[in-house]
Design a protein around this motif. Structure first.
Motif, PDB file in Angstrom:
ATOM      1  N   UNK A  91       0.749  -1.166   0.191  1.00 16.77           N
ATOM      2  CA  UNK A  91      -0.247  -0.085  -0.015  1.00 16.77           C
ATOM      3  C   UNK A  91       0.773   1.348   0.103  1.00 16.77           C
ATOM      4  N   UNK A  92       1.954   1.238   0.344  1.00 18.67           N
ATOM      5  CA  UNK A  92       2.771   2.498   0.547  1.00 18.67           C
ATOM      6  C   UNK A  92       3.545   2.865  -0.762  1.00 18.67           C
ATOM      7  N   UNK A  93       3.958   1.736  -1.614  1.00 14.53           N
ATOM      8  CA  UNK A  93       4.243   1.818  -2.887  1.00 14.53           C
ATOM      9  C   UNK A  93       3.095   2.437  -3.890  1.00 14.53           C
ATOM     10  N   UNK A  94       2.112   1.703  -3.511  1.00 14.22           N
ATOM     11  CA  UNK A  94       0.760   1.899  -4.245  1.00 14.22           C
ATOM     12  C   UNK A  94       0.150   3.465  -4.194  1.00 14.22           C
ATOM     13  N   UNK A  95       0.412   3.974  -2.900  1.00 14.48           N
ATOM     14  CA  UNK A  95      -0.213   5.296  -2.575  1.00 14.48           C
ATOM     15  C   UNK A  95       0.832   6.441  -2.895  1.00 14.48           C
ATOM     16  N   UNK A  96       2.089   6.161  -2.671  1.00 18.08           N
ATOM     17  CA  UNK A  96       2.947   7.296  -2.968  1.00 18.08           C
ATOM     18  C   UNK A  96       4.023   6.956  -3.882  1.00 18.08           C
ATOM     19  N   UNK A  97       4.052   5.934  -4.615  1.00 19.63           N
ATOM     20  CA  UNK A  97       5.105   5.703  -5.795  1.00 19.63           C
ATOM     21  C   UNK A  97       6.412   5.271  -5.204  1.00 19.63           C
ATOM     22  N   UNK A  98       7.171   4.718  -6.093  1.00 20.93           N
ATOM     23  CA  UNK A  98       8.406   4.048  -5.729  1.00 20.93           C
ATOM     24  C   UNK A  98       9.213   5.296  -5.199  1.00 20.93           C
ATOM     25  N   UNK A  99       9.295   6.368  -5.629  1.00 19.52           N
ATOM     26  CA  UNK A  99      10.212   7.479  -5.115  1.00 19.52           C
ATOM     27  C   UNK A  99       9.635   7.987  -3.909  1.00 19.52           C
ATOM     28  N   UNK A 100       8.435   7.990  -3.716  1.00 22.40           N
ATOM     29  CA  UNK A 100       7.659   8.573  -2.403  1.00 22.40           C
ATOM     30  C   UNK A 100       8.021   7.869  -1.251  1.00 22.40           C
ATOM     31  N   UNK A 101       8.529   6.769  -1.169  1.00 25.54           N
ATOM     32  CA  UNK A 101       8.553   5.860   0.143  1.00 25.54           C
ATOM     33  C   UNK A 101      10.083   5.553   0.339  1.00 25.54           C
ATOM     34  N   UNK A 102      10.329   5.585   1.611  1.00 23.09           N
ATOM     35  CA  UNK A 102      11.979   5.530   1.950  1.00 23.09           C
ATOM     36  C   UNK A 102      11.923   4.046   2.539  1.00 23.09           C
ATOM     37  N   UNK A 103      13.153   3.600   2.569  1.00 25.01           N
ATOM     38  CA  UNK A 103      13.309   2.008   3.228  1.00 25.01           C
ATOM     39  C   UNK A 103      13.015   2.245   4.943  1.00 25.01           C
ATOM     40  N   UNK A 104      13.398   3.529   5.302  1.00 25.90           N
ATOM     41  CA  UNK A 104      13.231   3.662   6.929  1.00 25.90           C
ATOM     42  C   UNK A 104      11.786   3.537   6.833  1.00 25.90           C
ATOM     43  N   UNK A 105      10.808   4.333   6.189  1.00 28.59           N
ATOM     44  CA  UNK A 105       9.381   4.301   6.396  1.00 28.59           C
ATOM     45  C   UNK A 105       9.047   2.872   6.317  1.00 28.59           C
ATOM     46  N   UNK A 106       9.374   2.039   5.356  1.00 34.19           N
ATOM     47  CA  UNK A 106       8.811   0.595   5.105  1.00 34.19           C
ATOM     48  C   UNK A 106       9.067  -0.287   6.460  1.00 34.19           C
ATOM     49  N   UNK A 107      10.540  -0.014   6.827  1.00 38.80           N
ATOM     50  CA  UNK A 107      11.077  -1.042   8.064  1.00 38.80           C
ATOM     51  C   UNK A 107      10.144  -0.477   9.218  1.00 38.80           C
ATOM     52  N   UNK A 108       9.789   0.588   9.372  1.00 39.39           N
ATOM     53  CA  UNK A 108       9.175   1.202  10.581  1.00 39.39           C
ATOM     54  C   UNK A 108       7.993   0.617  10.935  1.00 39.39           C
ATOM     55  N   UNK A 109       7.004   0.928   9.528  1.00 38.07           N
ATOM     56  CA  UNK A 109       5.718   0.209   9.344  1.00 38.07           C
ATOM     57  C   UNK A 109       5.667  -1.329   9.601  1.00 38.07           C
ATOM     58  N   UNK A 110       6.989  -2.225   9.310  1.00 38.24           N
ATOM     59  CA  UNK A 110       7.040  -3.469   9.271  1.00 38.24           C
ATOM     60  C   UNK A 110       7.492  -3.930  10.795  1.00 38.24           C
TER      61      UNK A 110
ATOM     62  N   UNK B 242      -6.911  -4.539  -4.739  1.00 42.77           N
ATOM     63  CA  UNK B 242      -7.542  -3.058  -4.858  1.00 42.77           C
ATOM     64  C   UNK B 242      -6.313  -2.334  -5.357  1.00 42.77           C
ATOM     65  N   UNK B 243      -4.974  -2.626  -5.178  1.00 45.34           N
ATOM     66  CA  UNK B 243      -3.875  -1.710  -5.397  1.00 45.34           C
ATOM     67  C   UNK B 243      -3.216  -1.870  -6.875  1.00 45.34           C
ATOM     68  N   UNK B 244      -3.702  -2.742  -7.555  1.00 44.02           N
ATOM     69  CA  UNK B 244      -3.227  -3.437  -8.880  1.00 44.02           C
ATOM     70  C   UNK B 244      -3.344  -2.148  -9.846  1.00 44.02           C
ATOM     71  N   UNK B 245      -4.496  -1.554 -10.002  1.00 43.24           N
ATOM     72  CA  UNK B 245      -4.673  -0.480 -10.882  1.00 43.24           C
ATOM     73  C   UNK B 245      -3.787   0.977 -10.499  1.00 43.24           C
TER      74      UNK B 245
END
Length: 198
Positions: free
Chosen positions: A18-37, A98-101
């Protein structure tokens, strides 16, 4: 790979989707992903080689559902029934993914390196199957002569994909609830097979 490794890897994919789907590849940091996970940031490099590898894993999982369209092509059915099965599978696909589109539109309008290796081949695979199905129908005189199989395949795919793409803008105009899916499928097949002229 141990169960713990598989679980951590799957958690990262699930959180990143959902992070990549909503913000795009460049809009998400690895720190953000790791934090949510709730994992150490180094786990992204360990399992995926970095953010690019994680994004590729997300796209592979999202676009894997398109490979199921090939199953329709192997069925012993007439071409029009295969088109209906494609429409049904597409509706089900968007209900389950739901994120495919978002990934479709993001990659088509602002492609990453994954476009050429994951997205484009997946889309081309579906279009080729629809082309072949229409060509088969033409050879059996089931469809009107003079229609181009590629244009016809793109028209059908475009009709169903665009319906779901513009859902956020048309909620006040039409009921987009899953309860109406059967009616939607019948309308699409009616328009596709009979046109709109009286």
């Amino acid at each position: 790979m141990t169960k713990g490794d598989a679980d951590c890897r799957e958690t990262l994919i699930t959180v990143a989707t959902p992070l990549f789907a909503e913000k795009g590849f460049n809009g998400v940091s690895v720190r953000e992903i790791a934090g949510y996970a709730s994992v150490n940031i180094s786990m992204i490099s360990y399992y995926f080689g970095g953010k690019e590898g994680l994004y590729a894993a997300v796209l592979n999982k999202q676009f894997a559902v398109l490979k199921r369209v090939a199953e329709i092509n192997t069925m012993e059915s007439d071409p029009l029934k295969k088109f209906e099965l494609y429409v049904r599978a597409t509706v089900a696909r968007y209900r389950k993914s739901p994120y495919l589109l978002r990934f479709y539109t993001s990659e088509l309008t602002n492609p990453t390196p994954c476009f050429a290796t994951i997205v484009k081949p997946a889309i081309q695979g579906v279009v080729k199957i629809l082309q072949e199905t229409f060509a088969d129908g033409l050879s059996h005189h089931q469809f009107r002569e003079g229609l181009d199989p590629t244009d016809t395949a793109l028209a059908l795919a475009g009709m169903i994909n665009f319906y779901f793409l513009i859902e956020p803008a048309t909620g006040e105009l039409v009921d987009h609830s899953p309860e109406r899916d059967e009616e939607l499928i019948q309308h699409i097949m009616d328009i596709f097979s009979k046109g709109v002229l009286k």
